[in-house]
Write a protein that holds these residues in place. Structure first.
Motif, PDB file in Angstrom:
ATOM      1  N   LYS A  32      26.338  38.450  43.357  1.00 47.99           N
ATOM      2  CA  LYS A  32      26.811  37.694  42.188  1.00 47.99           C
ATOM      3  C   LYS A  32      27.867  38.487  41.419  1.00 47.99           C
ATOM      4  O   LYS A  32      28.761  37.902  40.801  1.00 47.99           O
ATOM      5  CB  LYS A  32      25.640  37.326  41.278  1.00 47.99           C
ATOM      6  CG  LYS A  32      24.733  36.280  41.905  1.00 47.99           C
ATOM      7  CD  LYS A  32      23.982  35.518  40.854  1.00 47.99           C
ATOM      8  CE  LYS A  32      23.049  34.495  41.458  1.00 47.99           C
ATOM      9  NZ  LYS A  32      23.700  33.389  42.100  1.00 47.99           N
ATOM     10  N   THR A  33      27.784  39.808  41.452  1.00 46.37           N
ATOM     11  CA  THR A  33      28.803  40.644  40.813  1.00 46.37           C
ATOM     12  C   THR A  33      30.140  40.447  41.510  1.00 46.37           C
ATOM     13  O   THR A  33      31.180  40.329  40.861  1.00 46.37           O
ATOM     14  CB  THR A  33      28.385  42.126  40.860  1.00 46.37           C
ATOM     15  OG1 THR A  33      27.147  42.269  40.155  1.00 46.37           O
ATOM     16  CG2 THR A  33      29.437  43.024  40.228  1.00 46.37           C
ATOM     17  N   VAL A  34      30.122  40.381  42.831  1.00 50.14           N
ATOM     18  CA  VAL A  34      31.351  40.160  43.605  1.00 50.14           C
ATOM     19  C   VAL A  34      31.950  38.806  43.240  1.00 50.14           C
ATOM     20  O   VAL A  34      33.165  38.685  43.054  1.00 50.14           O
ATOM     21  CB  VAL A  34      31.069  40.254  45.121  1.00 50.14           C
ATOM     22  CG1 VAL A  34      32.304  39.929  45.930  1.00 50.14           C
ATOM     23  CG2 VAL A  34      30.540  41.641  45.485  1.00 50.14           C
ATOM     24  N   THR A  35      31.122  37.806  43.100  1.00 50.11           N
ATOM     25  CA  THR A  35      31.592  36.480  42.713  1.00 50.11           C
ATOM     26  C   THR A  35      32.217  36.517  41.313  1.00 50.11           C
ATOM     27  O   THR A  35      33.272  35.919  41.083  1.00 50.11           O
ATOM     28  CB  THR A  35      30.435  35.465  42.755  1.00 50.11           C
ATOM     29  OG1 THR A  35      29.923  35.430  44.099  1.00 50.11           O
ATOM     30  CG2 THR A  35      30.886  34.072  42.358  1.00 50.11           C
ATOM     31  N   GLU A  52      28.526  40.810  52.209  1.00 50.36           N
ATOM     32  CA  GLU A  52      29.106  41.954  52.918  1.00 50.36           C
ATOM     33  C   GLU A  52      29.913  42.830  51.967  1.00 50.36           C
ATOM     34  O   GLU A  52      29.842  44.064  52.020  1.00 50.36           O
ATOM     35  CB  GLU A  52      29.984  41.472  54.074  1.00 50.36           C
ATOM     36  CG  GLU A  52      29.197  40.847  55.204  1.00 50.36           C
ATOM     37  CD  GLU A  52      30.068  40.163  56.245  1.00 50.36           C
ATOM     38  OE1 GLU A  52      29.722  40.265  57.433  1.00 50.36           O
ATOM     39  OE2 GLU A  52      31.081  39.536  55.873  1.00 50.36           O
ATOM     40  N   VAL A  53      30.675  42.200  51.073  1.00 45.62           N
ATOM     41  CA  VAL A  53      31.455  42.952  50.084  1.00 45.62           C
ATOM     42  C   VAL A  53      30.500  43.690  49.146  1.00 45.62           C
ATOM     43  O   VAL A  53      30.711  44.861  48.820  1.00 45.62           O
ATOM     44  CB  VAL A  53      32.402  42.024  49.292  1.00 45.62           C
ATOM     45  CG1 VAL A  53      33.133  42.786  48.203  1.00 45.62           C
ATOM     46  CG2 VAL A  53      33.399  41.353  50.236  1.00 45.62           C
ATOM     47  N   ALA A  54      29.439  43.022  48.732  1.00 46.71           N
ATOM     48  CA  ALA A  54      28.454  43.626  47.833  1.00 46.71           C
ATOM     49  C   ALA A  54      27.836  44.873  48.466  1.00 46.71           C
ATOM     50  O   ALA A  54      27.646  45.884  47.783  1.00 46.71           O
ATOM     51  CB  ALA A  54      27.368  42.611  47.487  1.00 46.71           C
ATOM     52  N   THR A  80      36.059  35.564  40.218  1.00 46.17           N
ATOM     53  CA  THR A  80      36.344  34.614  39.138  1.00 46.17           C
ATOM     54  C   THR A  80      37.253  35.244  38.088  1.00 46.17           C
ATOM     55  O   THR A  80      38.153  34.586  37.564  1.00 46.17           O
ATOM     56  CB  THR A  80      35.028  34.136  38.488  1.00 46.17           C
ATOM     57  OG1 THR A  80      34.215  33.530  39.502  1.00 46.17           O
ATOM     58  CG2 THR A  80      35.277  33.137  37.375  1.00 46.17           C
ATOM     59  N   ALA A  81      37.041  36.535  37.814  1.00 46.39           N
ATOM     60  CA  ALA A  81      37.836  37.249  36.810  1.00 46.39           C
ATOM     61  C   ALA A  81      39.190  37.709  37.357  1.00 46.39           C
ATOM     62  O   ALA A  81      40.014  38.226  36.614  1.00 46.39           O
ATOM     63  CB  ALA A  81      37.057  38.459  36.300  1.00 46.39           C
ATOM     64  N   GLY A  82      39.412  37.559  38.659  1.00 43.18           N
ATOM     65  CA  GLY A  82      40.683  37.952  39.249  1.00 43.18           C
ATOM     66  C   GLY A  82      40.766  39.422  39.635  1.00 43.18           C
ATOM     67  O   GLY A  82      41.842  39.919  39.963  1.00 43.18           O
ATOM     68  N   ARG A  83      39.650  40.135  39.616  1.00 41.94           N
ATOM     69  CA  ARG A  83      39.655  41.559  39.979  1.00 41.94           C
ATOM     70  C   ARG A  83      39.779  41.758  41.484  1.00 41.94           C
ATOM     71  O   ARG A  83      40.198  42.810  41.936  1.00 41.94           O
ATOM     72  CB  ARG A  83      38.374  42.238  39.492  1.00 41.94           C
ATOM     73  CG  ARG A  83      38.312  42.354  37.978  1.00 41.94           C
ATOM     74  CD  ARG A  83      37.093  43.087  37.520  1.00 41.94           C
ATOM     75  NE  ARG A  83      37.127  44.470  37.970  1.00 41.94           N
ATOM     76  CZ  ARG A  83      36.088  45.293  37.927  1.00 41.94           C
ATOM     77  NH1 ARG A  83      34.933  44.878  37.454  1.00 41.94           N
ATOM     78  NH2 ARG A  83      36.197  46.528  38.363  1.00 41.94           N
TER      79      ARG A  83
END
Length: 68
Positions: A23-26, A13-15, A30-33
Motif C-alpha cells: 500500500k505504501t508503493v501505491t 514485488e516493488v514493496a 499516487t503522489a507521483g514519487r
C-alpha cells in the motif's frame, strides 16, 4: 514507453525491494514519487528499470562503519 523486453513489477514485488508495505508503493505512485502504468484491468505495474534506478538512488553504501 515500455519496451517489449522490459519487465513490469507488481506493487508487491516493488514493496519487497524497498522493504515496505504494498500500500505504501501505491501511495508513492499516487503522489507521483514513482511512475506506474495501468493494466487493462486497472492494476498498477512498475517498470523494473525505473524501480531499480530509484532504489539505487535512495540506497548508499556506508563509507565508514557505524560506531557504537
Amino acid at each position: 514507453m515500455t519496451t517489449a523486453s522490459e519487465r513490469l513489477l507488481t506493487p508487491g514485488e516493488v514493496a519487497n525491494l524497498f522493504r515496505v508495505d504494498p500500500k505504501t508503493v501505491t501511495r508513492w505512485a499516487t503522489a507521483g514519487r514513482i511512475g506506474s502504468i495501468r493494466t487493462p484491468g486497472g492494476h498498477r505495474r512498475f517498470r523494473e528499470t525505473e524501480v531499480k534506478a530509484l532504489l539505487s538512488e535512495l540506497t548508499t553504501e556506508a563509507s565508514e562503519p557505524v560506531r557504537h
